[in-house]
Design an enzyme around this catalytic site. Structure first.
Site, PDB file in Angstrom:
ATOM      1  N   HIS A   1      28.613  -5.395 111.145  1.00  0.00           N
ATOM      2  CA  HIS A   1      28.577  -6.425 110.093  1.00  0.00           C
ATOM      3  C   HIS A   1      27.191  -6.410 109.460  1.00  0.00           C
ATOM      4  CE1 HIS A   1      28.468 -10.050 107.892  1.00  0.00           C
ATOM      5  NE2 HIS A   1      27.753 -10.715 108.786  1.00  0.00           N
TER       6      HIS A   1
ATOM      7  N   ASN B   1      24.457  -9.646 102.564  1.00  0.00           N
ATOM      8  CA  ASN B   1      25.487 -10.009 103.542  1.00  0.00           C
ATOM      9  C   ASN B   1      26.694 -10.563 102.784  1.00  0.00           C
ATOM     10  OD1 ASN B   1      27.079 -11.327 105.455  1.00  0.00           O
ATOM     11  ND2 ASN B   1      25.346 -12.201 106.570  1.00  0.00           N
TER      12      ASN B   1
ATOM     13  N   CYS C   1      32.258 -14.089 109.548  1.00  0.00           N
ATOM     14  CA  CYS C   1      31.801 -12.699 109.340  1.00  0.00           C
ATOM     15  C   CYS C   1      32.530 -11.698 110.224  1.00  0.00           C
ATOM     16  CB  CYS C   1      30.292 -12.611 109.524  1.00  0.00           C
ATOM     17  SG  CYS C   1      29.423 -13.575 108.272  1.00  0.00           S
TER      18      CYS C   1
END
Ligand code: ACO
Length: 315
Positions: free
Chosen positions: A241, A271, A113
């Site tokens: 993020h 996500n 990520c």
């Protein structure tokens, strides 16, 4: 001080058409829209149909970013992904070729990520060193390929997508300049977020990830602010993020940052791993939220563990 800076000059994103809502998940799993929303802020996510690959999404995002930048060629192409089309070769060369970027050097970066920040740092150094004059940086992931759709503890978190940024070499201090990037990792946390092999599903130690993500994103942000000489109050937009709304809120709380600065598209996108920061930037830019000269901070935490932050001004 470098004689050149990397300047943002185009953004784009690509999301699969198919939307899976929390209610769609609740129809087959022992969960509810309310549980998912209050724990994560996520209401829906975009999921690819069988046959759509990471390179398909990356090409969609890359094409839009190149069009926004008005470019038909670039010096280098970097794709941040943990879900390449194949274990070997890398996905970036096929993306470059499909975008008509003939024989451009192209390679993948895997920092889960935090991948987009790692790729941005790589492009930044290639442009400021004079190696190339332009770069296309793409974050693209299909995490639905890792997830066991019957595992209610992870099935709600991820969406698929890609985001892209074109950078060019410019004058230091010019609006749109990347001012600083910093990265870190700690392999002691290898098991926090894990896909053991092609046949094993994604597993995660949720509460430990939560704690470390908040701590690292907050400390990386503090450290990047110190490097560029900004206070928290100077930041116009914080693009963390997009893991989880509670993580973003906790980071903002720790930094005593105005919640209005925090960019979030978790509700609609979920996500999207390496794609999350460039998709959030591209959407915020499309909405007209970012103005020339605005001060932007990016921060991420991901599997590895990896983390990082970047400071830039808006073009
Ligand atoms: N629906 C309903 N109940 C559920 C679900 C679900 N989808 N999933 C778990 N539960 C239940 C559990 O079984 C448990 O029940 P029990 O108390 O009867 O045993 C209860 O809810 C609490 O489970 P926990 O796992 O303790 O839930 P928690 O409050 O920690 O929330 C969550 C889980 C949302 C994953 C949280 O740990 C979190 O936000 N972690 C951060 C992780 C994250 O955001 N990762 C993103 C990917 S990694 C990255 O991008 C950096």
């Amino acid at each position: 001080m470098s004689l050149r800076s990397a300047v943002v000059t185009g953004l784009g994103h690509c999301l699969p058409e198919r939307i899976v809502t929390n209610d769609d998940l609740a129809a087959r799993l022992d969960t509810s829209d309310e549980w998912i929303r209050t724990r994560t802020g996520i209401r829906q996510r975009h999921i690819v149909d069988t046959g759509t690959s990471t390179s398909d999404l990356a090409v969609g995002a890359g094409r839009r970013a190149l069009a926004a930048a008005g470019l038909t060629s670039v010096g280098v192409v970097i794709v941040a992904t943990t879900t390449p089309d194949h274990p070997c070769p890398a996905t970036a060369p096929v993306v470059a070729t499909r975008l008509g970027l003939v024989e451009a050097p192209a390679f993948d970066v895997n920092a889960v990520c935090s991948g987009f920040l790692y790729a941005l740092a790589t492009a930044d150094s290639m442009l400021t060193s004079g190696l190339y004059d332009t770069a296309l940086v793409i974050g693209a992931d299909i995490f639905s390929s890792f997830i066991d759709p019957d595992d209610r503890s992870t099935a709600f978190l991820f969406g698929d997508g890609a985001g892209a940024m074109v950078l060019r070499a410019g004058e230091p201090g010019e609006a749109g300049s990347v001012l600083a990037v910093e990265l870190g990792s700690d392999g002691e946390m290898e098991n926090l977020i894990l896909v053991e092999d092609a046949k094993s599903p994604y597993t995660m130690q949720g509460q430990t990830v939560y704690r470390h993500a908040v701590a690292r994103m907050a400390s990386s942000t503090r450290s990047i602010l110190e490097r560029v000489g900004w206070s928290v109050a100077d930041v116009d937009h914080f693009v963390g993020h997009q893991a989880n709304q509670r993580i973003l809120d906790a980071v903002a709380g720790r930094l005593k940052m105005d919640p209005a600065c925090v960019v979030s598209n978790l509700a609609t996108v979920g996500n999207t791993a390496a794609a999350s920061i460039p998709i959030a930037l591209s959407e915020a830019s499309d909405e007209g939220r970012l103005r020339t000269g605005d001060r932007v901070v990016l921060a991420a935490f991901g599997g590895g563990a990896t983390w990082g932050a970047a400071a830039l001004t808006w073009p």
